[in-house]
Design an enzyme around this catalytic site. Structure first.
Site, short mmCIF file in Angstrom:
data_model
loop_
_atom_site.label_atom_id
_atom_site.label_comp_id
_atom_site.label_asym_id
_atom_site.label_seq_id
_atom_site.Cartn_x
_atom_site.Cartn_y
_atom_site.Cartn_z
CG ASP A 524 -21.47 -8.49 15.30
OD1 ASP A 524 -20.29 -8.10 15.17
OD2 ASP A 524 -22.37 -8.28 14.48
P1 NAP Z 1 -21.27 -11.96 12.70
O1 NAP Z 1 -21.00 -11.00 13.77
O2 NAP Z 1 -22.03 -11.52 11.53
O3 NAP Z 1 -19.83 -12.51 12.24
C1 NAP Z 1 -19.72 -13.56 11.37
C2 NAP Z 1 -18.24 -13.73 11.08
O4 NAP Z 1 -18.12 -14.91 10.31
C3 NAP Z 1 -17.63 -12.61 10.25
O5 NAP Z 1 -16.89 -11.75 11.07
C4 NAP Z 1 -16.78 -13.33 9.22
O6 NAP Z 1 -15.42 -12.93 9.37
C5 NAP Z 1 -16.92 -14.78 9.59
N1 NAP Z 1 -17.04 -15.63 8.40
C6 NAP Z 1 -17.76 -15.42 7.30
N2 NAP Z 1 -17.56 -16.41 6.42
C7 NAP Z 1 -16.68 -17.27 6.99
C8 NAP Z 1 -16.09 -18.48 6.58
N3 NAP Z 1 -16.35 -19.04 5.38
N4 NAP Z 1 -15.24 -19.10 7.43
C9 NAP Z 1 -14.96 -18.55 8.62
N5 NAP Z 1 -15.49 -17.40 9.06
C10 NAP Z 1 -16.36 -16.77 8.25
O7 NAP Z 1 -21.98 -13.30 13.22
P2 NAP Z 1 -22.49 -13.68 14.68
O8 NAP Z 1 -21.42 -13.54 15.69
O9 NAP Z 1 -23.18 -15.00 14.50
O10 NAP Z 1 -23.55 -12.57 15.03
C11 NAP Z 1 -24.79 -12.48 14.36
C12 NAP Z 1 -25.06 -11.05 14.02
O11 NAP Z 1 -26.22 -11.03 13.16
C13 NAP Z 1 -25.37 -10.22 15.25
O12 NAP Z 1 -24.87 -8.92 15.11
C14 NAP Z 1 -26.89 -10.22 15.25
O13 NAP Z 1 -27.40 -9.08 15.91
C15 NAP Z 1 -27.19 -10.19 13.77
N6 NAP Z 1 -28.55 -10.70 13.46
C16 NAP Z 1 -28.92 -11.92 13.87
C17 NAP Z 1 -30.22 -12.36 13.66
C18 NAP Z 1 -30.71 -13.72 14.13
O14 NAP Z 1 -31.90 -13.92 14.24
N7 NAP Z 1 -29.82 -14.67 14.38
C19 NAP Z 1 -31.10 -11.54 13.01
C20 NAP Z 1 -30.66 -10.30 12.55
C21 NAP Z 1 -29.37 -9.90 12.79
P3 NAP Z 1 -14.40 -13.06 8.13
O15 NAP Z 1 -15.00 -12.31 7.01
O16 NAP Z 1 -13.15 -12.46 8.66
O17 NAP Z 1 -14.26 -14.52 7.84
#
Ligand code: NAP
Length: 596
Positions: A524
């Site tokens: 994301d």
């Molecule tokens: P993300 O959008 O959740 O994407 C994580 C990606 O990691 C997934 O698409 C997944 O794809 C991949 N993944 C999972 N396990 C894996 C593995 N073992 N090896 C390789 N890839 C793996 O993560 P992000 O880009 O870090 O974004 C964070 C999201 O969380 C945002 O939407 C944010 O708004 C939300 N959020 C963050 C917080 C905070 O405080 N940090 C709080 C609340 C919400 P595959 O399944 O294809 O592998």
């Protein structure tokens, strides 16, 4: 004449402003340690619990006090230990080779010495009066000054978190403040029996110590949630004890209001935080549980709790109603969290952190203990600020997080991915050819790196690239991962110097110059739809502009979307190549291929 209540309110408001001032200066790098630090400091509710456990009020009060001492001391010991573990990991590049210590560990020896000095001092105060009454008054006055010094040390401790350089020293000061407050309280005139205090402190110390020393960094979000629930439980138990103790002799409006708030906020925070911890640990289903009329039901329940509380303020003797409120508040905490998806838990944890702070402050009002009012206010401000920061970085409102059942929407949207173009994949061996001619690489870690526990592999790869003269930078999005500062802590754990970590604002101008943007389990936070597609749920969220790099390599297992459930158009960009597989395994293969 200014009443005690008015003074307490002034202190609460001023501490809130001070907290805002200090906490806004904490860089995103240290947001995770900030959460556990405020958690440890809010364990100051221990001092109220010590008095209830040690005074001879009633058997019920002693039991509730003992349980509260156990919960609070678990938080104090666990909170300070895990904060120190995290802060120890944040180092600059040159500090890895010099290996000098930021503070002399002999300073820690000062801790037992300080405790002994304090105990002797308090003992002296107690005995210095001519009669038992005047020595008790003297000891109580001395205790107040101890609390003032402790409050100053807590604020200095939080101020230290404004830079990784001073953070550990700051936390040592905060820990000294805590020791002072606890040691001083042991001489509280109302404490007559130390048996349950000792058992509670020992049990809490052992449980908190084990948690603080052993819990892996990837489990920090659930530990934080668990300790919020323990802190809130302690506040609730003390509230119940105070109610039962005073109800027979009569409770005035102010006392009943503060006890009611303490018990209601404490109880709902207890069950809410337990649910959050269960979801994050995977013990409970992570997806939102929703049903028709859910929000209306929850609002009605909350209104019932508030209405009953107002009634109790005017009719405090209604004991059954008091316990009904406790039950309803416990139920409300549970119902508040079930419709929220696991991925939104960090926002919920931060909000519950601020509720926990309010419960602590209410406990301070009940016991008229100023230091608890101060720490409750600091904790409340910190949690509130962090939840706002997270919502802003996700471009969502707190209302949407709490009532939007966000994870549910995403499941329904999965599958609309196909028709966007061609995806190109690459193998580790093919990638080595690409790395032969690059001069700069920007690594973009995301939640997948945490899931795969690939931070050590990332760090090893970065070191290898650096030895080949390649400039390596890390791009850290404020909400990458699942809690504020999540990526910073994991990378620090893998010995990545913090001067290589760049915030989103700092790194975005570097992307056009980067030969490779290496995206590891991030989704994301890199999705260009946030800039280009008005219909996307991500639209408006600031992102890491990896699409501007000369080439993009993405390590993930599939084309599945991330937390927001939105397909990522980045993967269809002609400059982008996918290295499919578990991030840790892919990094190991890439490392081996580059080495050979
Ligand atoms: P993300 O959008 O959740 O994407 C994580 C990606 O990691 C997934 O698409 C997944 O794809 C991949 N993944 C999972 N396990 C894996 C593995 N073992 N090896 C390789 N890839 C793996 O993560 P992000 O880009 O870090 O974004 C964070 C999201 O969380 C945002 O939407 C944010 O708004 C939300 N959020 C963050 C917080 C905070 O405080 N940090 C709080 C609340 C919400 P595959 O399944 O294809 O592998």
């Amino acid at each position: 004449m200014t009443t005690e209540l008015e003074i307490g309110l002034y202190i609460f408001i001023l501490a809130g402003f001070l907290g805002y001032h200090v906490i806004t200066r904490v860089p995103p790098l240290l947001h995770t340690p900030l959460m556990s630090a405020t958690n440890a400091i809010s364990g100051i509710s221990l001092i109220g619990s010590l008095v209830v456990a040690g005074a001879n009020y009633s058997r019920l009060s002693t039991t509730l006090g003992f349980l509260a001492v156990t919960c609070s001391s678990t938080n104090v010991v666990g909170g300070f230990l895990i904060t120190d573990r995290m802060l120890k990991m944040f180092k600059k590049r040159e500090e890895f080779s010099i290996q000098h210590r930021r503070f002399n560990p002999k300073l820690l020896l000062a801790l037992p010495v300080l405790i002994i000095v304090l105990l002797v001092l308090m003992h002296g105060f107690r005995r210095s009066g001519n009669d038992a009454e005047s020595s008790a008054v003297f000891a109580a006055a001395a205790l107040r000054y101890f609390y003032i010094v402790s409050a100053v040390l807590f604020i200095l401790g939080l101020k230290g978190l404004s830079s990784p350089k001073y953070a550990r020293k700051g936390m040592l000061l905060a820990a000294l403040g805590m020791v002072m407050a606890i040691a001083g309280t042991l001489f509280h005139p109302e404490i007559v029996n130390y048996r349950w205090i000792t058992v509670g402190l020992l049990t809490g110390g052992i449980v908190g110590g084990a948690m603080g020393l052993r819990i892996p960094m990837t489990a920090v979000p659930q530990r934080t949630a668990l300790s919020h629930s323990l802190g809130a439980l302690a506040a609730s138990l003390i509230g119940i004890s105070e109610y039962v103790r005073h109800v027979a002799v009569g409770l005035d409006h102010v006392k009943m209001t503060t006890i009611g708030l303490e018990v209601v906020i404490g109880s709902l925070t207890f069950t809410g935080s337990l649910m959050a911890a269960g979801k994050l640990q995977g013990l409970l289903p992570g997806s939102p549980i929703t049903y028709r009329g859910q929000n209306i039901f929850n609002i009605t329940l909350l209104a019932t709790v508030v209405g009953t509380l107002i009634y109790l303020v005017f009719a405090p003797a209604a004991i059954t109603l008091f316990f009904v409120i406790v039950g309803l508040a416990l139920l409300f905490g549970f119902l508040l969290v079930i419709p929220i998806g696991a991925a939104d838990m960090p926002v919920v944890i931060a909000l519950l952190n601020s509720y926990g702070g309010l419960a602590d402050a209410s406990m301070g009002f009940v016991l008229m203990n100023k230091i608890q009012i101060i720490t409750g206010s600091l904790d409340g401000t910190s949690g509130f600020l962090l939840s706002l920061l997270m919502c802003r970085a996700m471009n969502r409102s707190a209302m949407n997080v709490l009532f939007g059942a966000f994870g549910k929407i995403k499941k329904e949207e999965v599958g609309a991915a196909e028709a966007m173009g061609t995806v190109r994949s690459i193998t580790p061996e093919e990638l080595t050819v690409l790395f032969d001619s690059v001069r700069s690489v920007i690594i973009v870690p995301g939640y997948g790196m945490a899931v795969a526990q690939a931070q050590h592999g990332v760090s090893e790869l970065a070191k290898l690239l650096s030895t080949r003269g390649i400039d390596v930078k890390y791009a850290i999005h404020p909400v990458a991962g699942r809690m504020p500062g999540h990526m910073n802590v994991l990378l620090a754990e893998a010995n990545v110097p913090y001067d290589q970590l760049y915030t989103m604002e700092q790194i975005n101008p570097y992307f056009p110059e980067a030969d490779i943007a290496l995206v590891i389990g991030a989704n994301d936070v890199t999705n260009p739809a946030a800039k280009n597609n008005r219909n996307s749920p991500l639209y408006g969220m600031p992102i890491l502009e990896v699409d501007r790099a000369k080439s993009i390599i993405v390590l993930k297992r599939s084309l599945r979307p991330g937390f927001a459930g939105v397909d990522n158009e980045l993967y269809y960009d002609p400059k982008c190549m996918m290295l499919f597989g578990d991030a840790k395994e892919s990094l190991n293969s890439l490392f081996a291929a580059l080495k050979s």
